[in-house]
Design a protein around this motif. Structure first.
Motif, PDB file in Angstrom:
ATOM      1  N   ARG A  75       0.859  -1.187   0.000  1.00 36.69           N
ATOM      2  CA  ARG A  75       0.000   0.000   0.000  1.00 36.69           C
ATOM      3  C   ARG A  75       0.893   1.235   0.000  1.00 36.69           C
ATOM      4  O   ARG A  75       2.051   1.184   0.419  1.00 36.69           O
ATOM      5  CB  ARG A  75      -0.940   0.003   1.198  1.00 36.69           C
ATOM      6  N   PHE A  76       0.318   2.315  -0.496  1.00 40.17           N
ATOM      7  CA  PHE A  76       1.026   3.580  -0.506  1.00 40.17           C
ATOM      8  C   PHE A  76       0.755   4.273   0.826  1.00 40.17           C
ATOM      9  O   PHE A  76      -0.400   4.508   1.182  1.00 40.17           O
ATOM     10  CB  PHE A  76       0.561   4.455  -1.673  1.00 40.17           C
ATOM     11  N   VAL A  77       1.808   4.588   1.546  1.00 42.97           N
ATOM     12  CA  VAL A  77       1.694   5.199   2.866  1.00 42.97           C
ATOM     13  C   VAL A  77       1.759   6.716   2.770  1.00 42.97           C
ATOM     14  O   VAL A  77       0.942   7.414   3.366  1.00 42.97           O
ATOM     15  CB  VAL A  77       2.805   4.668   3.801  1.00 42.97           C
ATOM     16  N   ARG A  78       2.727   7.228   2.015  1.00 39.08           N
ATOM     17  CA  ARG A  78       2.927   8.672   1.896  1.00 39.08           C
ATOM     18  C   ARG A  78       3.378   8.990   0.483  1.00 39.08           C
ATOM     19  O   ARG A  78       4.314   8.363  -0.030  1.00 39.08           O
ATOM     20  CB  ARG A  78       3.977   9.127   2.905  1.00 39.08           C
ATOM     21  N   VAL A  79       2.717   9.947  -0.132  1.00 40.05           N
ATOM     22  CA  VAL A  79       3.083  10.383  -1.481  1.00 40.05           C
ATOM     23  C   VAL A  79       3.025  11.911  -1.471  1.00 40.05           C
ATOM     24  O   VAL A  79       1.958  12.498  -1.624  1.00 40.05           O
ATOM     25  CB  VAL A  79       2.144   9.800  -2.550  1.00 40.05           C
ATOM     26  N   ASP A  80       4.162  12.534  -1.227  1.00 39.68           N
ATOM     27  CA  ASP A  80       4.268  13.996  -1.163  1.00 39.68           C
ATOM     28  C   ASP A  80       5.274  14.463  -2.214  1.00 39.68           C
ATOM     29  O   ASP A  80       6.477  14.553  -1.942  1.00 39.68           O
ATOM     30  CB  ASP A  80       4.730  14.458   0.227  1.00 39.68           C
ATOM     31  N   ALA A  81       4.770  14.733  -3.416  1.00 38.68           N
ATOM     32  CA  ALA A  81       5.644  15.152  -4.511  1.00 38.68           C
ATOM     33  C   ALA A  81       6.278  16.500  -4.204  1.00 38.68           C
ATOM     34  O   ALA A  81       5.619  17.370  -3.658  1.00 38.68           O
ATOM     35  CB  ALA A  81       4.835  15.232  -5.805  1.00 38.68           C
ATOM     36  N   HIS A  84       8.834  13.066  -0.870  1.00 39.04           N
ATOM     37  CA  HIS A  84       8.690  11.871  -0.036  1.00 39.04           C
ATOM     38  C   HIS A  84       7.719  10.866  -0.642  1.00 39.04           C
ATOM     39  O   HIS A  84       6.622  11.232  -1.066  1.00 39.04           O
ATOM     40  CB  HIS A  84       8.206  12.242   1.373  1.00 39.04           C
ATOM     41  N   PHE A  85       8.148   9.613  -0.633  1.00 43.48           N
ATOM     42  CA  PHE A  85       7.343   8.519  -1.151  1.00 43.48           C
ATOM     43  C   PHE A  85       7.585   7.312  -0.252  1.00 43.48           C
ATOM     44  O   PHE A  85       8.727   6.903  -0.046  1.00 43.48           O
ATOM     45  CB  PHE A  85       7.756   8.219  -2.600  1.00 43.48           C
ATOM     46  N   GLU A  86       6.507   6.781   0.314  1.00 44.85           N
ATOM     47  CA  GLU A  86       6.612   5.595   1.174  1.00 44.85           C
ATOM     48  C   GLU A  86       5.578   4.571   0.728  1.00 44.85           C
ATOM     49  O   GLU A  86       4.425   4.921   0.462  1.00 44.85           O
ATOM     50  CB  GLU A  86       6.346   5.946   2.638  1.00 44.85           C
ATOM     51  N   LEU A  87       6.012   3.332   0.664  1.00 39.93           N
ATOM     52  CA  LEU A  87       5.096   2.250   0.374  1.00 39.93           C
ATOM     53  C   LEU A  87       5.490   1.028   1.173  1.00 39.93           C
ATOM     54  O   LEU A  87       6.635   0.921   1.628  1.00 39.93           O
ATOM     55  CB  LEU A  87       5.063   1.911  -1.118  1.00 39.93           C
ATOM     56  N   THR A  88       4.536   0.142   1.370  1.00 38.98           N
ATOM     57  CA  THR A  88       4.838  -1.147   1.978  1.00 38.98           C
ATOM     58  C   THR A  88       4.889  -2.171   0.860  1.00 38.98           C
ATOM     59  O   THR A  88       4.340  -1.963  -0.226  1.00 38.98           O
ATOM     60  CB  THR A  88       3.789  -1.559   3.023  1.00 38.98           C
ATOM     61  N   LEU A  89       5.548  -3.291   1.147  1.00 37.43           N
ATOM     62  CA  LEU A  89       5.574  -4.368   0.160  1.00 37.43           C
ATOM     63  C   LEU A  89       5.736  -5.716   0.833  1.00 37.43           C
ATOM     64  O   LEU A  89       6.263  -5.821   1.935  1.00 37.43           O
ATOM     65  CB  LEU A  89       6.650  -4.138  -0.902  1.00 37.43           C
ATOM     66  N   THR A  90       5.235  -6.714   0.132  1.00 39.62           N
ATOM     67  CA  THR A  90       5.442  -8.109   0.517  1.00 39.62           C
ATOM     68  C   THR A  90       5.488  -8.938  -0.754  1.00 39.62           C
ATOM     69  O   THR A  90       4.828  -8.607  -1.742  1.00 39.62           O
ATOM     70  CB  THR A  90       4.339  -8.645   1.457  1.00 39.62           C
ATOM     71  N   ASP A  91       6.275 -10.004  -0.726  1.00 42.10           N
ATOM     72  CA  ASP A  91       6.306 -10.928  -1.858  1.00 42.10           C
ATOM     73  C   ASP A  91       5.466 -12.176  -1.570  1.00 42.10           C
ATOM     74  O   ASP A  91       5.595 -13.189  -2.240  1.00 42.10           O
ATOM     75  CB  ASP A  91       7.731 -11.301  -2.246  1.00 42.10           C
ATOM     76  N   MET A  92       4.576 -12.058  -0.583  1.00 47.75           N
ATOM     77  CA  MET A  92       3.641 -13.135  -0.258  1.00 47.75           C
ATOM     78  C   MET A  92       2.236 -12.553  -0.069  1.00 47.75           C
ATOM     79  O   MET A  92       1.674 -12.626   1.021  1.00 47.75           O
ATOM     80  CB  MET A  92       4.101 -13.878   0.995  1.00 47.75           C
ATOM     81  N   PRO A  93       1.673 -11.943  -1.128  1.00 49.43           N
ATOM     82  CA  PRO A  93       0.348 -11.335  -0.996  1.00 49.43           C
ATOM     83  C   PRO A  93      -0.692 -12.330  -0.490  1.00 49.43           C
ATOM     84  O   PRO A  93      -0.713 -13.482  -0.903  1.00 49.43           O
ATOM     85  CB  PRO A  93       0.001 -10.892  -2.418  1.00 49.43           C
ATOM     86  N   ALA A  95      -0.960 -13.851   2.271  1.00 46.89           N
ATOM     87  CA  ALA A  95      -0.484 -14.958   3.102  1.00 46.89           C
ATOM     88  C   ALA A  95      -0.257 -14.537   4.551  1.00 46.89           C
ATOM     89  O   ALA A  95       0.474 -15.203   5.272  1.00 46.89           O
ATOM     90  CB  ALA A  95       0.810 -15.524   2.521  1.00 46.89           C
ATOM     91  N   ASP A  96      -0.857 -13.445   4.979  1.00 51.67           N
ATOM     92  CA  ASP A  96      -0.631 -12.918   6.323  1.00 51.67           C
ATOM     93  C   ASP A  96       0.847 -12.668   6.604  1.00 51.67           C
ATOM     94  O   ASP A  96       1.294 -12.718   7.738  1.00 51.67           O
ATOM     95  CB  ASP A  96      -1.209 -13.850   7.393  1.00 51.67           C
ATOM     96  N   ALA A  97       1.604 -12.444   5.542  1.00 52.74           N
ATOM     97  CA  ALA A  97       3.016 -12.124   5.690  1.00 52.74           C
ATOM     98  C   ALA A  97       3.139 -10.650   6.044  1.00 52.74           C
ATOM     99  O   ALA A  97       2.353  -9.824   5.562  1.00 52.74           O
ATOM    100  CB  ALA A  97       3.764 -12.410   4.403  1.00 52.74           C
ATOM    101  N   PRO A  98       4.114 -10.302   6.870  1.00 54.74           N
ATOM    102  CA  PRO A  98       4.281  -8.882   7.194  1.00 54.74           C
ATOM    103  C   PRO A  98       4.732  -8.095   5.969  1.00 54.74           C
ATOM    104  O   PRO A  98       5.460  -8.599   5.125  1.00 54.74           O
ATOM    105  CB  PRO A  98       5.366  -8.883   8.272  1.00 54.74           C
ATOM    106  N   GLU A  99       4.251  -6.865   5.883  1.00 55.70           N
ATOM    107  CA  GLU A  99       4.714  -5.949   4.851  1.00 55.70           C
ATOM    108  C   GLU A  99       5.862  -5.131   5.431  1.00 55.70           C
ATOM    109  O   GLU A  99       5.828  -4.772   6.607  1.00 55.70           O
ATOM    110  CB  GLU A  99       3.582  -5.023   4.412  1.00 55.70           C
ATOM    111  N   VAL A 100       6.856  -4.850   4.617  1.00 49.98           N
ATOM    112  CA  VAL A 100       7.963  -4.001   5.056  1.00 49.98           C
ATOM    113  C   VAL A 100       7.758  -2.608   4.492  1.00 49.98           C
ATOM    114  O   VAL A 100       7.126  -2.419   3.452  1.00 49.98           O
ATOM    115  CB  VAL A 100       9.338  -4.575   4.648  1.00 49.98           C
ATOM    116  N   LEU A 101       8.274  -1.624   5.190  1.00 49.07           N
ATOM    117  CA  LEU A 101       8.151  -0.226   4.781  1.00 49.07           C
ATOM    118  C   LEU A 101       9.384   0.190   4.003  1.00 49.07           C
ATOM    119  O   LEU A 101      10.521  -0.026   4.450  1.00 49.07           O
ATOM    120  CB  LEU A 101       7.985   0.674   6.007  1.00 49.07           C
TER     121      LEU A 101
END
Length: 151
Positions: A75-81, A84-93, A95-101
């Motif tokens: 998910r996109f956390v912060r998008v301030d053109a 600043h740009f922050e997103l989370t990601l996981t390579d196990m959509p 699967a209750d895997a934690p997302e990293v920031l």
């Protein structure tokens, strides 16, 4: 600083591209499809949902050179053109895997831009942190190449 830290990884880069061009390369769906995974990996745009607005979710599929795929989401956390740009990601959509920031900060510097990127790496062993750092460096090489072409 570029390297492995206690909490994750950090990468610092500079480029002659403008901060606006760097930010656009990071956040534009077509550009993301080109740089995410580096130049050897394909992210087909028909397998990409990427509209960089805070609160939105995103999905992508990487097609590796050997034909294997990796699905990603977050998910996109912060998008301030354009800074600043922050997103989370996981390579196990799904699967209750934690997302990293992952955080990108873009600043004007010496006739171009400076980029500071961090990713938290909870519970990653040192070898996995080092591999993550290596991967992001390849990704950012491509992102900054795209940004330079936009300037």
């Amino acid at each position: 600083m570029t390297g492995v830290t206690h909490s994750g990884i950090e990468i610092d880069r500079t480029t002659e591209a403008s901060p606006e061009a760097v930010f656009a390369a990071l956040t534009d769906a077509s550009s993301f499809a080109s740089w995410f995974g580096g130049s050897e990996v394909d992210v087909p745009e028909d397998r990409l949902e990427f509209n960089a607005i805070a609160g939105n979710t995103w999905r992508a599929t990487m097609v590796l050179p050997d034909g294997n795929t990796i699905d990603w989401s977050g998910r996109f956390v912060r998008v301030d053109a354009p800074t600043h740009f922050e997103l989370t990601l996981t390579d196990m959509p799904g699967a209750d895997a934690p997302e990293v920031l992952v955080t990108f900060a873009v600043y004007a510097a010496d006739g171009g831009a400076a980029l500071h990127m961090t990713q938290n790496t909870p519970d990653f062993p040192h070898e996995q942190k080092a591999a993550t750092l290596d991967g992001w460096q390849v990704f950012l090489d491509e992102a900054l190449r795209i940004a330079g072409a936009r300037s």
